[in-house]
Design an enzyme around this catalytic site. Structure first.
Site, short mmCIF file in Angstrom:
data_model
loop_
_atom_site.label_atom_id
_atom_site.label_comp_id
_atom_site.label_asym_id
_atom_site.label_seq_id
_atom_site.Cartn_x
_atom_site.Cartn_y
_atom_site.Cartn_z
N TYR A 216 70.28 109.59 80.19
CA TYR A 216 70.43 109.12 78.74
C TYR A 216 71.82 109.09 78.58
O TYR A 216 72.76 109.83 78.98
CB TYR A 216 69.95 110.07 77.79
CG TYR A 216 70.02 109.68 76.55
CD1 TYR A 216 70.84 110.55 75.46
CD2 TYR A 216 69.54 108.55 75.81
CE1 TYR A 216 71.04 110.08 74.25
CE2 TYR A 216 69.71 108.20 74.39
CZ TYR A 216 70.46 109.15 73.73
OH TYR A 216 70.71 108.73 72.30
N ASP B 95 78.77 109.58 83.62
CA ASP B 95 78.77 109.87 82.35
C ASP B 95 78.92 111.58 82.11
O ASP B 95 77.64 112.13 82.42
CB ASP B 95 77.21 109.33 81.65
CG ASP B 95 77.08 109.94 80.09
OD1 ASP B 95 76.13 109.11 79.64
OD2 ASP B 95 77.67 110.75 79.78
N LYS C 138 81.04 115.57 73.11
CA LYS C 138 80.69 116.74 72.80
C LYS C 138 81.88 117.83 72.88
O LYS C 138 82.69 117.92 71.93
CB LYS C 138 79.71 117.12 73.85
CG LYS C 138 78.40 116.33 73.81
CD LYS C 138 77.19 116.78 74.66
CE LYS C 138 75.90 115.90 74.78
NZ LYS C 138 75.18 115.97 73.62
P1 KE4 Z 1 76.01 110.89 71.26
O1 KE4 Z 1 76.02 109.48 71.00
O2 KE4 Z 1 74.94 111.90 70.81
O3 KE4 Z 1 77.22 111.79 70.93
O4 KE4 Z 1 76.05 111.00 72.63
C1 KE4 Z 1 75.05 110.34 73.74
C2 KE4 Z 1 75.06 110.81 75.09
C3 KE4 Z 1 75.59 110.17 76.15
N1 KE4 Z 1 75.46 110.72 77.47
C4 KE4 Z 1 74.74 111.91 77.58
C5 KE4 Z 1 74.78 112.49 79.03
C6 KE4 Z 1 74.33 112.64 76.50
O5 KE4 Z 1 73.71 113.65 76.69
C7 KE4 Z 1 74.34 112.17 75.28
C8 KE4 Z 1 73.73 112.78 74.06
N2 KE4 Z 1 72.85 114.06 74.24
C9 KE4 Z 1 71.88 114.51 73.48
C10 KE4 Z 1 71.13 115.58 74.19
N3 KE4 Z 1 70.73 115.49 75.20
C11 KE4 Z 1 72.28 114.48 72.20
C12 KE4 Z 1 71.32 114.91 71.06
C13 KE4 Z 1 70.60 114.18 70.26
O6 KE4 Z 1 70.48 113.04 70.72
O7 KE4 Z 1 70.39 114.58 69.04
#
Ligand code: KE4
Length: 427
Positions: free
Chosen positions: A143, A238, A266
């Protein structure tokens, strides 16, 4: 009891889709309502009904030094006194950029954003602009946020064009993303043999954290590096989740594979909105205002987020921070497997420094999304709820990773294992 959480959720349902601002928080298919928290302190979260939990979500990664670490709170409070946001350059954004560049092998320059999604979608646009090509390769189960080009699943044939993985994603755009199987090195070789010169970039989580926790198999990342280099495509790691979590230099340092671009988020914001695209100067300088690839953001490099990120990176840079985190993550993971085995429960716990994935399966190795989908969903749901009722807050999805912080000590690990022992006996 969680009466107040339930009533707050009922109110939320009338004003927000699914009552949440991010789908995974809704506890879908797990419980009739999520838990509402009011306070975080070190390894603990406190809910609106006064219950205390040992927390392994850690705001999905940023709380690597524990919730409300005094040094992070104080840094944000100091910055707050000077104002929240100016929409103009500030010294602190340069200091954080310099700090990140010092640690991340692929980083010579970087651009800040306000989320991992923004950073990933900007990295895709940058790769397409820099290579003047359009095809993107990603991997099932990885993701990269909710940018249109990345909400794409595998088409009917293995190497055919992708199809939208969400309503609203244009088919024509999805066709420009090819989705392969994670850890399938031969599949990646075949894709480059067929599509090579049309590929702008490969984007991959070097340790997959969005289908539990799945480390790369030997040669997988190295092969992606060779394939992209030899075909003029860019390799994008990523590291939104793994950056500063699995080590100061992230997964690229751990596995000694240096990508062309790194997406971060993060931890570099310590819990405030942040993302970043880091990489070689020659590529990053394709971003406006230097180059032709437009990218912008009202709150990009926001001083509060920079202060929080800088304080957090200073904490993770302390001597033996990751060594201790690795020790605790390994102890927790291995003990969980031992306790499950004693109770006749098939369990596999993948782990890398600071992150872990729980899989109810007799498979010895969980290497890709199909392996995860074949795990026992019913057992996960029961385990999740028993642990929650015993004060352990795990990620509310079997497709998510768990996170250990430096604030999790002997007492918290022991309490977690006692709760797990109870849960295993009830599965
Ligand atoms: P954000 O747009 O949520 O800040 O980041 C997206 C993203 C991009 N790349 C990786 C590897 C990620 O894990 C994420 C976001 N992670 C999720 C949890 N698996 C955030 C939790 C959520 O979507 O509420």
């Amino acid at each position: 009891m969680n009466n107040r959480s339930k009533s707050l959720f009922d109110a939320a349902l009338s004003v927000m889709p699914g009552g949440v601002n991010s789908p995974v928080r809704a506890f879908n298919n797990l419980r009739d309502h999520p838990i509402y928290f009011t306070k975080g302190d070190g390894p603990y979260l406190f809910d609106v009904d006064g219950n205390r939990y040992i927390d392994y979500v850690g705001s999905w990664g940023p709380a690597i030094a524990g919730h409300s670490h005094p040094k992070v709170v104080s840094a944000v409070r100091t910055q707050l006194e000077s104002g929240l946001s100016f929409g103009a350059p500030t010294e602190i954004e340069t200091v954080l950029a310099e700090t990140i560049i010092k640690s991340v092998p692929s980083a010579e320059k970087l651009r800040m954003t306000s989320s991992g999604t923004e950073a990933a979608m900007s990295a895709i646009r940058l790769a397409r602009g820099y290579t003047n090509r359009e095809l993107i390769i990603k991997f099932e189960g990885c993701y990269h946020g909710h940018g249109d080009s990345l909400l794409v699943k595998a088409g009917s044939g293995a190497l055919t064009m992708g199809v939208p993985d969400s309503a609203g994603v244009p088919k024509d755009l999805a066709h420009k993303t090819v989705t392969l199987t994670y850890n399938d090195t031969l599949g990646a070789i075949a894709a480059f043999r067929k599509l090579g010169e049309g590929i702008a970039a490969v984007i991959v989580e070097p340790i997959a954290g969005n289908m539990g926790c799945i480390p790369p198999v030997p040669e997988f990342l190295e092969t992606l590096r060779e394939l992209t280099s030899s075909h003029g495509a860019l390799l994008i790691f990523d590291e939104v989740m793994t950056g500063f979590r699995v080590g100061l230099g992230g997964a690229q340092k751990l596995f000694e594979v240096t990508p062309d671009l790194t997406v971060l988020g993060k931890i570099i914001g310590g819990g405030l909105p942040v993302g970043a695209i880091a990489g070689k100067t020659e590529i990053i300088d394709f971003f406006a205002p230097v180059g032709p690839v437009y990218q912008a953001g009202t709150l990009s490099g926001n001083p509060l987020a920079m202060a929080s990120g800088l304080a957090t990176i200073e904490l993770v840079s302390q001597k033996d921070f990751h060594k201790n985190l690795e020790l605790n993550t390994t102890k927790l993971s291995q003990e969980l497997e031992v306790l499950a085995k004693k109770r006749g429960v098939d369990l596999c716990v993948n782990h890398v420094c600071g992150m872990f994935g729980i899989f109810f399966s007799d498979q010895k190795r969980i290497c890709n999304l199909t392996d995860v989908q074949n795990c026992d969903e019913k057992k996960f749901k029961l385990f999740f709820n028993i642990m929650l009722e015993n004060g352990i807050n795990l990620a509310p999805s079997r497709f998510e990773a768990g996170f250990v912080s430096s604030a999790h000590g002997e007492n918290e690990l022991e309490a977690t294992l006692r709760a797990a022992e109870k849960a295993f006996s009830m599965l």
